[in-house]
Motif scaffolding. Sequence first.
Motif, PDB file in Angstrom:
ATOM      1  N   VAL A  94       0.858  -1.191   0.000  1.00 26.99           N
ATOM      2  CA  VAL A  94       0.000   0.000   0.000  1.00 26.99           C
ATOM      3  C   VAL A  94       0.888   1.233   0.000  1.00 26.99           C
ATOM      4  CG1 VAL A  94      -1.951  -1.097   1.179  1.00 26.99           C
ATOM      5  CG2 VAL A  94      -0.165   0.015   2.527  1.00 26.99           C
ATOM      6  N   ALA A  95       0.332   2.346  -0.527  1.00 27.79           N
ATOM      7  CA  ALA A  95       1.039   3.626  -0.476  1.00 27.79           C
ATOM      8  C   ALA A  95       0.849   4.235   0.910  1.00 27.79           C
ATOM      9  CB  ALA A  95       0.499   4.568  -1.546  1.00 27.79           C
ATOM     10  N   LEU A  96       1.924   4.727   1.491  1.00 29.50           N
ATOM     11  CA  LEU A  96       1.869   5.273   2.841  1.00 29.50           C
ATOM     12  C   LEU A  96       2.014   6.795   2.870  1.00 29.50           C
ATOM     13  CD1 LEU A  96       4.204   2.660   4.615  1.00 29.50           C
ATOM     14  CD2 LEU A  96       1.695   2.675   4.548  1.00 29.50           C
ATOM     15  N   VAL A  97       2.823   7.324   1.948  1.00 27.51           N
ATOM     16  CA  VAL A  97       3.135   8.759   1.960  1.00 27.51           C
ATOM     17  C   VAL A  97       2.861   9.339   0.582  1.00 27.51           C
ATOM     18  CG1 VAL A  97       4.946  10.483   2.268  1.00 27.51           C
ATOM     19  CG2 VAL A  97       4.888   8.463   3.748  1.00 27.51           C
ATOM     20  N   ARG A  98       2.189  10.498   0.577  1.00 31.07           N
ATOM     21  CA  ARG A  98       1.964  11.231  -0.672  1.00 31.07           C
ATOM     22  C   ARG A  98       2.943  12.395  -0.668  1.00 31.07           C
ATOM     23  NH1 ARG A  98      -2.944  11.938  -0.032  1.00 31.07           N
ATOM     24  NH2 ARG A  98      -3.692  10.151  -1.237  1.00 31.07           N
ATOM     25  N   ARG A  99       3.852  12.387  -1.639  1.00 34.47           N
ATOM     26  CA  ARG A  99       4.900  13.399  -1.693  1.00 34.47           C
ATOM     27  C   ARG A  99       4.471  14.536  -2.607  1.00 34.47           C
ATOM     28  NH1 ARG A  99       6.162   8.330  -1.737  1.00 34.47           N
ATOM     29  NH2 ARG A  99       7.795   7.432  -0.405  1.00 34.47           N
ATOM     30  N   SER A 100       4.843  15.769  -2.216  1.00 35.51           N
ATOM     31  CA  SER A 100       4.535  16.957  -3.023  1.00 35.51           C
ATOM     32  C   SER A 100       5.614  17.998  -2.748  1.00 35.51           C
ATOM     33  CB  SER A 100       3.153  17.511  -2.644  1.00 35.51           C
ATOM     34  OG  SER A 100       3.173  18.068  -1.341  1.00 35.51           O
ATOM     35  N   PRO A 101       5.697  19.047  -3.607  1.00 31.37           N
ATOM     36  CA  PRO A 101       6.709  20.086  -3.364  1.00 31.37           C
ATOM     37  C   PRO A 101       6.558  20.729  -1.991  1.00 31.37           C
ATOM     38  CG  PRO A 101       5.829  20.283  -5.570  1.00 31.37           C
ATOM     39  CD  PRO A 101       4.980  19.267  -4.883  1.00 31.37           C
ATOM     40  N   GLY A 102       5.372  20.717  -1.447  1.00 35.89           N
ATOM     41  CA  GLY A 102       5.144  21.366  -0.154  1.00 35.89           C
ATOM     42  C   GLY A 102       5.436  20.474   1.031  1.00 35.89           C
ATOM     43  N   GLY A 103       5.765  19.207   0.800  1.00 33.39           N
ATOM     44  CA  GLY A 103       6.058  18.325   1.922  1.00 33.39           C
ATOM     45  C   GLY A 103       5.515  16.925   1.668  1.00 33.39           C
ATOM     46  N   SER A 104       5.396  16.164   2.725  1.00 31.32           N
ATOM     47  CA  SER A 104       4.928  14.783   2.635  1.00 31.32           C
ATOM     48  C   SER A 104       3.738  14.610   3.565  1.00 31.32           C
ATOM     49  CB  SER A 104       6.049  13.804   3.039  1.00 31.32           C
ATOM     50  OG  SER A 104       7.169  13.948   2.202  1.00 31.32           O
ATOM     51  N   ARG A 105       2.679  14.014   3.032  1.00 28.66           N
ATOM     52  CA  ARG A 105       1.474  13.766   3.826  1.00 28.66           C
ATOM     53  C   ARG A 105       1.180  12.272   3.813  1.00 28.66           C
ATOM     54  NH1 ARG A 105      -3.161  17.262   1.341  1.00 28.66           N
ATOM     55  NH2 ARG A 105      -4.290  16.113   2.985  1.00 28.66           N
ATOM     56  N   LEU A 106       0.626  11.810   4.917  1.00 32.65           N
ATOM     57  CA  LEU A 106       0.271  10.399   4.998  1.00 32.65           C
ATOM     58  C   LEU A 106      -0.999  10.142   4.207  1.00 32.65           C
ATOM     59  CD1 LEU A 106       0.813   9.649   8.809  1.00 32.65           C
ATOM     60  CD2 LEU A 106       2.403   9.248   6.909  1.00 32.65           C
ATOM     61  N   THR A 107      -1.044   9.004   3.528  1.00 34.22           N
ATOM     62  CA  THR A 107      -2.288   8.573   2.921  1.00 34.22           C
ATOM     63  C   THR A 107      -3.198   8.044   4.033  1.00 34.22           C
ATOM     64  OG1 THR A 107      -1.500   6.315   2.612  1.00 34.22           O
ATOM     65  CG2 THR A 107      -1.030   7.897   0.843  1.00 34.22           C
ATOM     66  N   GLU A 108      -4.405   7.687   3.678  1.00 34.26           N
ATOM     67  CA  GLU A 108      -5.313   7.122   4.688  1.00 34.26           C
ATOM     68  C   GLU A 108      -4.732   5.828   5.253  1.00 34.26           C
ATOM     69  OE1 GLU A 108      -9.934   5.498   4.955  1.00 34.26           O
ATOM     70  OE2 GLU A 108      -9.309   6.794   3.301  1.00 34.26           O
ATOM     71  N   SER A 109      -4.192   5.010   4.333  1.00 36.12           N
ATOM     72  CA  SER A 109      -3.538   3.783   4.797  1.00 36.12           C
ATOM     73  C   SER A 109      -2.311   4.110   5.628  1.00 36.12           C
ATOM     74  CB  SER A 109      -3.139   2.909   3.608  1.00 36.12           C
ATOM     75  OG  SER A 109      -4.275   2.460   2.904  1.00 36.12           O
ATOM     76  N   GLY A 110      -1.564   5.130   5.226  1.00 38.24           N
ATOM     77  CA  GLY A 110      -0.362   5.534   5.959  1.00 38.24           C
ATOM     78  C   GLY A 110      -0.676   5.967   7.379  1.00 38.24           C
ATOM     79  N   ALA A 111      -1.805   6.700   7.555  1.00 33.71           N
ATOM     80  CA  ALA A 111      -2.190   7.133   8.896  1.00 33.71           C
ATOM     81  C   ALA A 111      -2.506   5.928   9.784  1.00 33.71           C
ATOM     82  CB  ALA A 111      -3.385   8.075   8.809  1.00 33.71           C
ATOM     83  N   LEU A 112      -3.200   4.931   9.192  1.00 33.95           N
ATOM     84  CA  LEU A 112      -3.545   3.740   9.964  1.00 33.95           C
ATOM     85  C   LEU A 112      -2.285   2.955  10.341  1.00 33.95           C
ATOM     86  CD1 LEU A 112      -5.785   1.945  11.099  1.00 33.95           C
ATOM     87  CD2 LEU A 112      -5.905   0.815   8.856  1.00 33.95           C
ATOM     88  N   VAL A 113      -1.383   2.771   9.365  1.00 37.82           N
ATOM     89  CA  VAL A 113      -0.132   2.039   9.627  1.00 37.82           C
ATOM     90  C   VAL A 113       0.724   2.779  10.646  1.00 37.82           C
ATOM     91  CG1 VAL A 113       2.037   1.242   8.598  1.00 37.82           C
ATOM     92  CG2 VAL A 113      -0.127   0.867   7.394  1.00 37.82           C
ATOM     93  N   THR A 114       0.693   4.106  10.605  1.00 41.78           N
ATOM     94  CA  THR A 114       1.467   4.899  11.566  1.00 41.78           C
ATOM     95  C   THR A 114       1.016   4.633  12.999  1.00 41.78           C
ATOM     96  OG1 THR A 114       1.910   6.632   9.933  1.00 41.78           O
ATOM     97  CG2 THR A 114       2.127   7.237  12.254  1.00 41.78           C
ATOM     98  N   GLU A 115      -0.294   4.528  13.214  1.00 45.59           N
ATOM     99  CA  GLU A 115      -0.801   4.236  14.561  1.00 45.59           C
ATOM    100  C   GLU A 115      -0.312   2.867  15.021  1.00 45.59           C
ATOM    101  OE1 GLU A 115      -2.389   6.206  16.756  1.00 45.59           O
ATOM    102  OE2 GLU A 115      -1.855   7.699  15.238  1.00 45.59           O
TER     103      GLU A 115
END
Length: 292
Positions: free
Chosen positions: A40-61
């Motif tokens: 699964v994708a965990l992090v969405r990368r962009s010029p402004g930074g990195s944000r967790l995907t919905e799956s990434g937030a769950l895996v982070t917990e």
Amino acid sequence: MELLVAVARLGSLGRAARELGISQPAASGRMRALERQLGVALVRRSPGGSRLTESGALVTEWARKVLEAAADFDAGARALRGQRDSRLRVAASMTVAEYLLPGWLTALHVRHPGTAVSLAAGNSVAVAAQVASGAADLGFVEGLDVPAGLDAVVIGQDRLLVVVAPAHPWAARRRPLPAAEVATTPLLLREEGSGTRQVLDASLAPHGGPAVPLLELASTTAVKTAAVGGAGPAVLSELAVADELSAHRLVDVPVAGLDLRRALRAVWPAGHRPAGPARDLLGLTRRAAPRR
């Protein structure tokens, strides 16, 4: 998982990498590897930074809980090591306890000043029993064989001597004493179960074994004192009588056809190699023990 939690907190893969002390390319590679492993994708990368995907937030917990459990496990393991290293229980046969261990324990104190060391001295049979029962972490014996249920390593060699007071008739002999005469003479001896007695009994077995002891005493010092006082011949470790021989308070009587050499061994419960201060003490003994 630490990287993922750091990204969630800092909002940037680059800042998370700096916090963990790794390069940003290495951080990107680790994150991609974790995503491939989980599928699964965990992090969405962009010029402004990195944000967790919905799956990434769950895996982070989940990752936070795993990291907290790992930290608790590590702290518990450190506490157990600290408890282990806070004390060392040593059991040793009389010769080792009186003539070798004081120097070894002094050297050990330099390495482990906070370790409380207790020493129980006894004969080799008693020492083996203490180690086997868990009452001692490390033992030292002088017998012929490795006691049952224990692992061992030879740390040195010793030799038993037949000694007498200068006024004894054997002190004036010009030729070695026959082993058979030693076997038929009542001697000052350590008790049965001591390493000294085991070696002597085995060496005299071809000659009918030792005679009934003149005195049977439970410590090396007691046997030595009786011998110096002229009570009779004694069989003692070369380590124990070195000073008395140098001062001519005792005389070494050579014996023909009698091998009284013995190994000094460190012993511990089978399958449980010494650790912490016990391991360090074992290392000190192997470097400093006598070689004959």
